[in-house]
Design a protein around this motif. Structure first.
Motif, short mmCIF file in Angstrom:
data_model
loop_
_atom_site.label_atom_id
_atom_site.label_comp_id
_atom_site.label_asym_id
_atom_site.label_seq_id
_atom_site.Cartn_x
_atom_site.Cartn_y
_atom_site.Cartn_z
N ALA A 123 30.83 27.67 39.89
CA ALA A 123 31.28 27.80 41.28
C ALA A 123 31.50 29.27 41.64
O ALA A 123 31.20 29.70 42.75
CB ALA A 123 32.57 27.01 41.50
N VAL A 124 32.01 30.05 40.68
CA VAL A 124 32.23 31.48 40.95
C VAL A 124 30.90 32.22 40.94
O VAL A 124 30.61 33.04 41.80
CB VAL A 124 33.19 32.10 39.90
CG1 VAL A 124 33.32 33.60 40.10
CG2 VAL A 124 34.56 31.45 40.01
N GLU A 125 30.05 31.87 39.98
CA GLU A 125 28.74 32.52 39.86
C GLU A 125 27.94 32.36 41.15
O GLU A 125 27.28 33.29 41.61
CB GLU A 125 27.97 31.92 38.68
CG GLU A 125 26.69 32.65 38.39
CD GLU A 125 25.89 31.99 37.27
OE1 GLU A 125 26.38 31.01 36.67
OE2 GLU A 125 24.76 32.45 37.03
N HIS A 126 28.03 31.17 41.74
CA HIS A 126 27.24 30.91 42.96
C HIS A 126 28.05 31.12 44.24
O HIS A 126 27.69 30.62 45.30
CB HIS A 126 26.66 29.51 42.89
CG HIS A 126 25.73 29.33 41.72
ND1 HIS A 126 24.51 29.94 41.65
CD2 HIS A 126 25.88 28.67 40.56
CE1 HIS A 126 23.93 29.64 40.50
NE2 HIS A 126 24.75 28.87 39.81
N GLU A 127 29.20 31.79 44.07
CA GLU A 127 30.04 32.20 45.20
C GLU A 127 30.55 31.03 46.03
O GLU A 127 30.81 31.16 47.24
CB GLU A 127 29.31 33.21 46.07
CG GLU A 127 29.00 34.49 45.32
CD GLU A 127 28.22 35.49 46.13
OE1 GLU A 127 27.91 35.21 47.29
OE2 GLU A 127 27.90 36.56 45.58
N VAL A 128 30.68 29.87 45.39
CA VAL A 128 31.33 28.74 46.06
C VAL A 128 32.84 29.00 46.06
O VAL A 128 33.54 28.69 47.02
CB VAL A 128 31.02 27.42 45.32
CG1 VAL A 128 31.77 26.26 45.94
CG2 VAL A 128 29.52 27.16 45.33
N LEU A 129 33.32 29.58 44.97
CA LEU A 129 34.73 29.97 44.87
C LEU A 129 34.80 31.49 44.66
O LEU A 129 33.95 32.07 43.99
CB LEU A 129 35.39 29.32 43.65
CG LEU A 129 35.79 27.86 43.71
CD1 LEU A 129 36.43 27.46 42.39
CD2 LEU A 129 36.76 27.61 44.85
N PRO A 155 32.65 35.96 32.06
CA PRO A 155 31.51 36.81 32.49
C PRO A 155 31.43 36.98 34.01
O PRO A 155 30.66 37.79 34.49
CB PRO A 155 30.28 36.04 31.99
CG PRO A 155 30.81 35.04 31.02
CD PRO A 155 32.20 34.73 31.43
N HIS A 156 32.20 36.20 34.75
CA HIS A 156 32.10 36.24 36.21
C HIS A 156 33.30 36.92 36.87
O HIS A 156 33.46 36.85 38.09
CB HIS A 156 31.94 34.82 36.75
CG HIS A 156 30.88 34.05 36.06
ND1 HIS A 156 29.54 34.34 36.19
CD2 HIS A 156 30.95 33.04 35.17
CE1 HIS A 156 28.84 33.53 35.44
NE2 HIS A 156 29.67 32.72 34.80
N ILE A 157 34.14 37.54 36.05
CA ILE A 157 35.35 38.19 36.59
C ILE A 157 35.04 39.65 36.90
O ILE A 157 34.76 40.43 35.99
CB ILE A 157 36.51 38.11 35.57
CG1 ILE A 157 36.89 36.66 35.30
CG2 ILE A 157 37.72 38.91 36.03
CD1 ILE A 157 37.59 35.99 36.44
N PRO A 158 35.09 40.05 38.19
CA PRO A 158 34.86 41.46 38.51
C PRO A 158 35.99 42.33 37.92
O PRO A 158 37.11 41.84 37.73
CB PRO A 158 34.93 41.49 40.04
CG PRO A 158 34.82 40.08 40.48
CD PRO A 158 35.34 39.24 39.38
N PRO A 159 35.71 43.62 37.64
CA PRO A 159 36.69 44.48 36.96
C PRO A 159 38.08 44.46 37.60
O PRO A 159 39.08 44.49 36.92
CB PRO A 159 36.06 45.87 37.05
CG PRO A 159 34.60 45.60 37.17
CD PRO A 159 34.45 44.31 37.91
N ARG A 160 38.14 44.39 38.95
CA ARG A 160 39.47 44.51 39.56
C ARG A 160 40.33 43.26 39.36
O ARG A 160 41.52 43.26 39.70
CB ARG A 160 39.36 44.86 41.04
CG ARG A 160 38.81 43.79 41.94
CD ARG A 160 38.41 44.41 43.27
NE ARG A 160 37.68 43.49 44.10
CZ ARG A 160 38.22 42.82 45.09
NH1 ARG A 160 39.49 42.96 45.36
NH2 ARG A 160 37.49 42.00 45.81
N TYR A 161 39.73 42.18 38.83
CA TYR A 161 40.52 40.97 38.56
C TYR A 161 40.85 40.82 37.07
O TYR A 161 41.49 39.86 36.68
CB TYR A 161 39.76 39.72 39.02
CG TYR A 161 39.61 39.63 40.52
CD1 TYR A 161 40.66 39.21 41.32
CD2 TYR A 161 38.42 40.00 41.13
CE1 TYR A 161 40.53 39.16 42.69
CE2 TYR A 161 38.28 39.95 42.50
CZ TYR A 161 39.33 39.53 43.28
OH TYR A 161 39.21 39.48 44.63
N VAL A 162 40.37 41.76 36.25
CA VAL A 162 40.56 41.59 34.80
C VAL A 162 42.04 41.62 34.42
O VAL A 162 42.45 40.92 33.50
CB VAL A 162 39.75 42.66 34.03
CG1 VAL A 162 40.11 42.66 32.56
CG2 VAL A 162 38.26 42.39 34.18
#
Lengths: 459, 129
Positions: A123-129, A155-162
């Protein structure tokens, strides 16, 4: 002039406007950006305006739940609003409101519980969430589910959310034996942790209560930390009490060191690994080190690892699960195959591994054969085929699948002769599949047709 | 002089230097330079209030307070709806308070928020009139 603060008045205005809008039924008719704002902030504005608890609780109904779903495709926002009302009810010691909030939270959580880790990541990969929404879901999950969710999401967490992902890792304090834990989360996140947050990741790894899991966390993090963090990782590895776990952790750090430091820590890890009491743990620790060490210590590590693998289980009572020991021995020997450095050594060890596999329970042979075959020299492939063909009907296809890629046309013919002797048509067809794929490159559907024809004519 | 008046606060310079440049503190009028950031906020607030008290009470302060209590940048149209004022009144107020606001591009056009938290702190101390 009255005594009310200017901003207090504005807060009441916000609450009144949004509340009226919600009750009027025009909620969904708002422009998109205003609808988004209103949904996300109505509860906060009511809270800030100091409305009575009942008014905040009254918002938490089915319509509000569905409204969140319509906006986000999750119930996380609804649950956040429930949490806000719940905190208030607790402060006010309002038992009825607390019970209502508990029921709402249970309903919202139950609706969110159908999500699997793979689906969340997808869902995150396909920008549903959005990543933030997914992290909110992970945070709300029970502790035993949080790690698998976070591992899938990593693998789908952008750096600013790490940093938030590391918060999730920190929240994992219970060590479960057979499911994922904090160490798995740190290992999954490791390639994506920005330099600024690596010290925190090391700190989190170092504070894992289980020695083995702490070592695994260090193994996961070590390849990805910046050079200046390696000394902290080394200190953390040295702080582990258990010999096998410490040796494994040191081995991971060894790979990041160079020159004299590399040799010195490699010797330290080697001495620790070879002194581990349990032979299985000793073999694992030595094999882990073998994959990382360079220079003069390497040959000593290899010899110790080989001796340990060869003697696996000999000190145990012979009658005690001897078959299991044979399987274990074969596995530990196969672990060393990728690390041999000379042709002679490769020939000797590959022969030994194939003989050990031959002694294993037939059902387990294919798995190990698959691991060993890429490292078996060409002149020993026929022995690998011999091991594969010694397996019974049902498992024969798996064994042949492990060796098919390395067979010559003549060896393929030998295998086919053996397959013709398999009793059932189904097993015969299954066993032919890997060979046919190797020989013809046909699609699976075309192959199946050919195999049925083969079965009909050979039967 | 500016160093003393600014009390070492960069935000003071952010506001006062453009104001000096636009002639608001022209000539040898050092005494009129407000002291500290809060002094500058107060001087602007009083100046706007003095220009047109009725419009200030009915329109300006409501709009600025609405912006200060919003949870994220919002459009002028949204402010108009929440405050029950006209879009023209909102546009006029935003122009007059421009230096205290930050404009960004939103999905549906420009969005605004209070530029700096210190201005929100200043507003939080004010009593509604």
């Amino acid at each position: 002039m009255n005594a009310a603060g200017l901003l207090d008045q504005a807060r009441r205005q916000w609450a009144a406007y949004l509340s009226d809008l919600w009750q009027s039924g025009d909620w969904d008719g708002q422009p998109e950006d205003e609808r988004d704002y209103s949904q996300r902030n109505l509860a906060a504005h009511l809270d800030e305006a100091g409305v009575p608890d009942e008014q905040l609780c009254a918002l938490l109904d089915e319509r509000w739940l569905h409204s969140w779903w319509a906006l986000e495709g999750t119930y996380e926002g609804f649950l956040a609003d429930v949490e806000r009302a719940w905190r208030r009810a607790e402060r006010a010691r309002d038992l009825v409101a607390q019970i209502k909030c508990a029921l709402c939270a249970a309903a919202g959580s139950a609706l969110s519980a159908n999500l699997s880790p793979g689906l969340l990541a997808s869902a995150v990969e396909h920008e549903v969430l959005a990543p933030q929404q997914a992290l909110d879901i992970v945070r709300r999950a029970g502790e035993s589910n949080r790690a698998p969710f976070m591992v899938a999401l990593a693998p789908h967490i952008p750096p600013r959310y790490v940093d938030q992902a590391l918060d999730v890792a920190e929240s994992l304090t219970i060590v479960y034996a057979h499911i994922m834990n904090r160490n798995d989360v740190l290992a999954a996140l490791a390639p994506y942790i920005p330099a600024l947050l690596q010290a925190r990741a090391i700190e989190l790894a170092s504070s894992i209560s289980s020695e083995r899991k702490r070592a695994k966390a260090i193994v996961g993090v070590a390849p990805h930390v910046a050079a200046e963090q390696v000394e902290f990782l080394l200190a953390s590895a040295r702080g582990i009490q258990g010999g096998a776990a410490r040796a494994t952790a040191l081995s991971a750090v060894v790979a990041r060191l160079t020159g004299a430091d590399h040799q010195s820590v490699a010797r330290e890890a080697y001495e620790l690994a070879r002194s581990v009491d349990d032979d299985e743990d000793r073999a694992d620790a030595l094999a882990a080190l073998l994959g990382k060490v360079r220079g003069p210590v390497r040959s000593r590590v290899f010899r110790s690892a080989l001796t340990t693998a060869r003697n696996m289980g000999v000190e145990r009572i012979a009658s005690f699960d001897a078959r299991k020991d044979a399987d274990l021995r074969a596995g530990k020997l196969a672990d060393l195959l990728p690390h041999v450095t000379s042709v002679r050594q490769q020939t000797v060890l590959a022969s030994e591994v194939l003989a050990a596999i031959q002694r294993m329970h037939p059902r387990n042979r294919s798995r190990l054969l698959r691991r060993a075959m890429p490292h078996v020299p060409k002149h020993l492939v026929s022995r690998g085929l011999g091991v594969a063909l010694s397996v019974d009907g049902g498992s024969l296809s798996h064994a042949l699948d492990a060796v098919a890629e390395y067979l010559t046309p003549r060896q393929l013919s030998v295998a086919i002769v053996r397959i013709k002797k398999v009793r059932t048509l189904r097993d015969r067809a299954e066993a032919l599949l890997p060979l046919a794929r190797k020989a013809t490159g046909l699609s699976r559907g075309r192959l199946a047709d050919a195999i049925v024809a083969f079965g009909a004519t050979s039967g | 002089m500016v160093r003393d008046k600014s009390e070492g606060n960069f935000m003071y310079l952010h506001h006062v230097l453009p104001a000096v440049e636009h002639g608001r503190y022209a000539g040898d009028r050092r005494l009129e330079l407000p002291s500290g950031l809060e002094g500058y906020y107060r001087s602007h607030w009083d100046s706007m209030r003095g220009d047109d008290l009725d419009a200030f009470l009915r329109v300006n302060q409501k709009i600025i307070a609405c912006l200060a209590t919003a949870h994220r940048p919002i459009t002028l149209r949204f402010i108009a709806r929440v405050t029950s004022l006209t879009l023209t009144e909102v546009q006029w107020t935003v122009e007059r308070w421009r230096e205290f606001l930050h404009e960004s591009r939103g999905r549906d056009g420009p969005e605004f928020r209070i530029y700096h938290a210190s201005y929100r702190d200043f507003l939080a101390e004010l009593v509604a009139e």
